[in-house]
Design a protein around this motif. Sequence first.
Motif, short mmCIF file in Angstrom:
data_model
loop_
_atom_site.label_atom_id
_atom_site.label_comp_id
_atom_site.label_asym_id
_atom_site.label_seq_id
_atom_site.Cartn_x
_atom_site.Cartn_y
_atom_site.Cartn_z
N SER A 187 0.84 -1.20 0.00
CA SER A 187 0.00 0.00 0.00
C SER A 187 0.87 1.25 0.00
CB SER A 187 -0.87 -0.01 1.25
OG SER A 187 -1.40 1.28 1.48
N SER A 216 0.19 0.46 -13.12
CA SER A 216 -1.02 -0.38 -12.99
C SER A 216 -1.47 -0.93 -14.33
CB SER A 216 -2.15 0.44 -12.34
OG SER A 216 -2.38 1.60 -13.11
N LYS A 218 -1.14 -10.82 -10.63
CA LYS A 218 -2.32 -10.90 -9.76
C LYS A 218 -2.77 -12.36 -9.60
CE LYS A 218 -7.05 -9.29 -9.20
NZ LYS A 218 -8.17 -8.50 -9.71
N GLN A 263 -7.48 -11.18 -1.84
CA GLN A 263 -8.36 -10.60 -2.86
C GLN A 263 -8.75 -9.15 -2.54
OE1 GLN A 263 -9.65 -12.25 -5.84
NE2 GLN A 263 -10.10 -10.10 -6.25
N THR A 264 -9.05 -8.89 -1.29
CA THR A 264 -9.51 -7.55 -0.91
C THR A 264 -8.47 -6.46 -1.22
OG1 THR A 264 -8.75 -8.01 1.32
CG2 THR A 264 -11.11 -8.21 0.92
N HIS A 265 -7.19 -6.82 -1.16
CA HIS A 265 -6.16 -5.81 -1.43
C HIS A 265 -6.23 -5.29 -2.86
CE1 HIS A 265 -3.51 -7.80 1.91
NE2 HIS A 265 -4.62 -7.30 2.37
N PHE A 266 -6.76 -6.13 -3.76
CA PHE A 266 -6.85 -5.71 -5.16
C PHE A 266 -8.05 -4.80 -5.40
CE2 PHE A 266 -4.03 -9.35 -5.33
CZ PHE A 266 -3.06 -8.92 -6.21
N GLN A 267 -8.90 -4.69 -4.40
CA GLN A 267 -10.02 -3.75 -4.50
C GLN A 267 -9.67 -2.40 -3.88
OE1 GLN A 267 -12.73 -6.37 -2.56
NE2 GLN A 267 -12.73 -7.76 -4.31
N LEU A 268 -8.49 -2.33 -3.28
CA LEU A 268 -8.06 -1.08 -2.65
C LEU A 268 -7.15 -0.32 -3.61
CD1 LEU A 268 -7.20 -2.56 0.88
CD2 LEU A 268 -9.26 -1.29 0.24
N ALA A 269 -7.47 0.94 -3.84
CA ALA A 269 -6.73 1.72 -4.84
C ALA A 269 -5.30 1.99 -4.42
CB ALA A 269 -7.45 3.05 -5.08
N SER A 307 -0.35 -1.64 -4.86
CA SER A 307 0.22 -1.92 -6.18
C SER A 307 1.42 -2.85 -6.04
CB SER A 307 0.63 -0.63 -6.88
OG SER A 307 1.61 0.03 -6.13
#
Lengths: 164, 164
Positions: free
Chosen positions: A54, A100, A109, A120-126, A129
């Motif tokens: 993050s 990105s 990914k 999985q949830t980390h990939f929904q957080l902007a 990377s």
Amino acid sequence: MQRAPDAETLALLAHLVRGERIGALGTLRGGAPLVSMAPFLAEEDFSAFWLHVSRLAWHTQDMLREPRIAFSIAQTDDRRADPYALARVTIRADAAQLPSESADTARLKRAWLARFTNAQTHFQLADFSFWRLAPRDARFVAGFGRIHNLNAKALSAAAKSPAR
Amino acid sequence: MQRAPDAETLALLAHLVRGERIGALGTLRGGAPLVSMAPFLAEEDFSAFWLHVSRLAWHTQDMLREPRIAFSIAQTDDRRADPYALARVTIRADAAQLPSESADTARLKRAWLARFTNAQTHFQLADFSFWRLAPRDARFVAGFGRIHNLNAKALSAAAKSPAR
């Protein structure tokens, strides 16, 4: 010190890198070291090590300022009498954020989620990377006093070791 | 950020520090970070963390030049689905070599050998000595997003937590 390590040493190193999934990331913060726990993914040929971090994290802010990092992968402590006999490697690398829109993103990914099935949830957080760690060299301690300094080429040679 | 952590958080931190015996030591080498595996011993009140290291080791040479270090203690990877839920703490500290004639040496040697039962040989080697890490602050991640910044006083408060 840069004598090529023997086949057994390279195999031990590959076994260590492939056997662990979490390392310790050393960054520079205010001119002093910081160390953070970091799950990682290694390229098959050890030409790169990937983090998924993050931008809110201290270590990511540090890497944005100073790309020279150290990444240590140590054999999980099995409570043996002599912990100095545990294998560990420190990879000194240059860190760079993966754009990105990179062609690598989808592949990474998939590999990341296969390895860390709950991430999985980390990939929904902007703010998350991928960051690429490009090895400059590696210092492998196969056990007490068994120290090997490797350049990036020797590290990649380890990746070609037959599985143990 | 420096709000005093609650009792449960302090207890989790004490449990982590007392439950692990190996950390990752971050030093400064050539202006960049280095990270090395390091067995450690904590004072009962967390006022100091002790290393027993060789002056031949890179990290010891680094500490002689730059006393500001970071020491990360992470919960052993138990292969859970979400490694970000593992507890870990990074202690930023000032490192100083303990003089060999110190009054603390005999006590520390006993405690070290009780903890690392196979490390007797290191005490017969002239290049090994104790180093004291005096905490400046600590960053405790009790799990994903559960970040607590502690000063040295709060770290010592954790040491007084009832055993879990």
